[in-house]
Structures are given as C-alpha cells and as structure tokens.
Design an enzyme around this catalytic site. Sequence first.
Site, PDB file in Angstrom:
ATOM      1  N   ASP A 137     -10.628  -5.567  -8.588  1.00 31.07           N
ATOM      2  CA  ASP A 137     -10.618  -6.767  -7.748  1.00 31.07           C
ATOM      3  C   ASP A 137     -12.013  -7.302  -7.471  1.00 31.07           C
ATOM      4  O   ASP A 137     -13.019  -6.636  -7.728  1.00 31.07           O
ATOM      5  CB  ASP A 137      -9.883  -6.484  -6.424  1.00 31.07           C
ATOM      6  CG  ASP A 137     -10.186  -5.082  -5.871  1.00 31.07           C
ATOM      7  OD1 ASP A 137     -11.265  -4.547  -6.195  1.00 31.07           O
ATOM      8  OD2 ASP A 137      -9.356  -4.543  -5.143  1.00 31.07           O
ATOM      9  N   ASN A 154      -3.347   0.189   5.064  1.00 30.98           N
ATOM     10  CA  ASN A 154      -2.006  -0.402   5.075  1.00 30.98           C
ATOM     11  C   ASN A 154      -1.220  -0.072   3.804  1.00 30.98           C
ATOM     12  O   ASN A 154      -0.181  -0.668   3.544  1.00 30.98           O
ATOM     13  CB  ASN A 154      -2.108  -1.925   5.245  1.00 30.98           C
ATOM     14  CG  ASN A 154      -2.929  -2.572   4.133  1.00 30.98           C
ATOM     15  OD1 ASN A 154      -3.233  -1.923   3.133  1.00 30.98           O
ATOM     16  ND2 ASN A 154      -3.273  -3.839   4.282  1.00 30.98           N
ATOM     17  N   HIS A 191      -2.327  -0.488   0.698  1.00 33.20           N
ATOM     18  CA  HIS A 191      -2.615  -1.322  -0.475  1.00 33.20           C
ATOM     19  C   HIS A 191      -3.274  -0.524  -1.604  1.00 33.20           C
ATOM     20  O   HIS A 191      -3.964   0.463  -1.364  1.00 33.20           O
ATOM     21  CB  HIS A 191      -3.425  -2.576  -0.116  1.00 33.20           C
ATOM     22  CG  HIS A 191      -4.874  -2.369   0.222  1.00 33.20           C
ATOM     23  ND1 HIS A 191      -5.565  -3.182   1.087  1.00 33.20           N
ATOM     24  CD2 HIS A 191      -5.788  -1.444  -0.197  1.00 33.20           C
ATOM     25  CE1 HIS A 191      -6.819  -2.783   1.184  1.00 33.20           C
ATOM     26  NE2 HIS A 191      -6.982  -1.728   0.407  1.00 33.20           N
ATOM     27  N   GLU A 223      -1.765  -6.304  -0.980  1.00 33.67           N
ATOM     28  CA  GLU A 223      -1.435  -6.057   0.423  1.00 33.67           C
ATOM     29  C   GLU A 223       0.082  -5.907   0.587  1.00 33.67           C
ATOM     30  O   GLU A 223       0.843  -6.248  -0.322  1.00 33.67           O
ATOM     31  CB  GLU A 223      -1.953  -7.241   1.263  1.00 33.67           C
ATOM     32  CG  GLU A 223      -3.466  -7.451   1.191  1.00 33.67           C
ATOM     33  CD  GLU A 223      -4.274  -6.445   2.009  1.00 33.67           C
ATOM     34  OE1 GLU A 223      -3.965  -5.237   1.977  1.00 33.67           O
ATOM     35  OE2 GLU A 223      -5.237  -6.868   2.672  1.00 33.67           O
TER      36      GLU A 223
HETATM   37  C1  F6R Z   1     -11.204  -1.912  -3.850  1.00 38.37           C
HETATM   38  C2  F6R Z   1      -9.853  -1.366  -3.816  1.00 38.37           C
HETATM   39  C3  F6R Z   1      -9.228  -1.011  -2.511  1.00 38.37           C
HETATM   40  C4  F6R Z   1      -9.861   0.243  -1.907  1.00 38.37           C
HETATM   41  C5  F6R Z   1      -9.183   0.603  -0.599  1.00 38.37           C
HETATM   42  C6  F6R Z   1      -9.781   1.827   0.055  1.00 38.37           C
HETATM   43  O1  F6R Z   1     -11.604  -2.129  -5.187  1.00 38.37           O
HETATM   44  O2  F6R Z   1      -9.264  -1.227  -4.832  1.00 38.37           O
HETATM   45  O3  F6R Z   1      -7.858  -0.796  -2.720  1.00 38.37           O
HETATM   46  O4  F6R Z   1      -9.756   1.302  -2.814  1.00 38.37           O
HETATM   47  O5  F6R Z   1      -9.286  -0.476   0.286  1.00 38.37           O
HETATM   48  O6  F6R Z   1     -11.080   1.553   0.449  1.00 38.37           O
HETATM   49  P1  F6R Z   1     -11.998   2.670   1.144  1.00 38.37           P
HETATM   50  O7  F6R Z   1     -12.247   3.693   0.120  1.00 38.37           O
HETATM   51  O8  F6R Z   1     -13.243   1.914   1.542  1.00 38.37           O
HETATM   52  O9  F6R Z   1     -11.229   3.172   2.307  1.00 38.37           O
END
Ligand code: F6R
Length: 253
Positions: A67, A136, A138, A143
Amino acid sequence: MKILILDDAEAVSARAAGEIASQLSAKPASVLGLATGGTMEAVYEQLIALHRDGRASFAGATSFNLDEYVGLAGDHPCSYRHYMAQKLFDHIDIAPGAAHLPLGEAEDPAAEAERYEAAVAAAGDIDLQLLGLGLNGHIGFNEPTSSLASITRLKTLERSTREANSRYFPEGEEPPRLAITMGIGTIMRAREVLLVATGEAKARAVAQVIEGPISARWPGSILQMHRQATVLLDRAAASELELLDYYLDVHPA
Ligand code: F6R
C-alpha cells in the site's frame, strides 16, 4: 493456518526474516509481497543482517508493497516508498526497478490502483506475502467491511488506523485519509502468506482473525481460507487465543 507462538517480538522478527531468506534461497527469482509499519521495522533489521551475512540475496527478486498513502510523493518522509528505502531497499541488493509500490502522487489514483493490480498479476502474483495486522484486523489497508474479494483500489482509512499511524507524521501533519492498497483478493492469490503480529495491543485482533468467524468485520480472518498461511506471534499478541495451549502443543517454539 499454522500458528507459531514465540517468546518475544525479537524471536518473531528473526523467524519472519528467516522465512523470507528461505524463500529467496529456494527461489531466487521470488516475487515478494512486502508490508510497512512498526512490526516490520524489526523484521527488516533482521533481514538486512541476514543479507550482510550472505544469507539472503534479493538480486533476482521482485517486490510489491501492499500500500501507499494517496497524495504523498515518494520523497515525502512519511510515504511508504521512503520508509521502504530507509528500512530495507537501501541496504540490500534488490535490482533498481524491481521494488514496486503504488504511486501515491499519481494524478489519477484510481487508474494507478488498476495499473498496480495488473502489474502484480503480470509478475505472476506474489510467491510470499508478508502481512502485519491492524488493531481493527486490517491487512494491507483493507479496513473492516472491505470486500473479501477486493482487488487493488482506493480505500478510506479508519480513524483508528490514522491515529495509530499519526506517530510517524510530524506534529500538525495528519496521515492522509486515502490509500491505495492491494485488495484482499490480490493478497489471497499469493502462494504463501506470513502474518506477523506482536504486542498485547494486537491480541484482540489476533484472536478474531484466527478463531473468529470469517468476516469482513475482521478482514484478516479471510486468511483462514488460505491454503498456506502462517501466523507468527509473540506471547503477548497470542494472549487472547482460546486454543493457546493447543497451538503451543502442535508447534512448540
Ligand atoms: C502497512 C500495512 C498495514 C500494517 C498494519 C500494522 O503496509 O500493510 O496493514 O501492517 O497496520 O502496522 P503496525 O505494525 O505499525 O502495527
């Protein structure tokens, strides 16, 4: 799903990096799916160490990140392109042009999402997809209520995601509301997925994703339908799992 529970976050990141190194040695021309975020920072540190030791070469590999924020140019310090350069690409031997991220600054982000989806497909889809987990549930920036069949597209980020990620932005600057993200369908086409979660804050999402019903309410729960999904957890992230003893029994650390 293979549920591996290790003692702490350090063991988890070492294991995740080891899995990526094994993938690269089994198939040097692997297509890797990469993620960003706090969890991945430690994974990439370990991966760089393996590369320096001669145990991981990316010379033949291609990568696609999950992303990117819409509206952030690649040289913006909070863009994921910048993150990847700083945390991984500048320290390994991946070929110039072989590491792909959606273009956050594209004039037409919807068209960029379509182009990106086509590029992943043209590369033969992902061999090993690395995933973090949002509070959440994701995966990527899919989301809650994202279609479980979605492909790469524009997605509005939930408030909790923007709050969690605001720590990376300078004071007074907020994370963009929109991102381009690979879809859940795109992720599910990967031949293998590796979901990494550490820390107590993730325990609820982890329990829902592994033991809850498959539902767009907790998007990562779709991985229950993947034929080759591994979930790597530390004790804290695993703390709300009902069948904890069973997982520890099947795969002792
Ligand atoms: C970002 C992504 C997100 C993160 C997720 C966890 O490229 O794919 O799904 O992996 O938000 O983020 P952290 O590791 O910062 O808790």
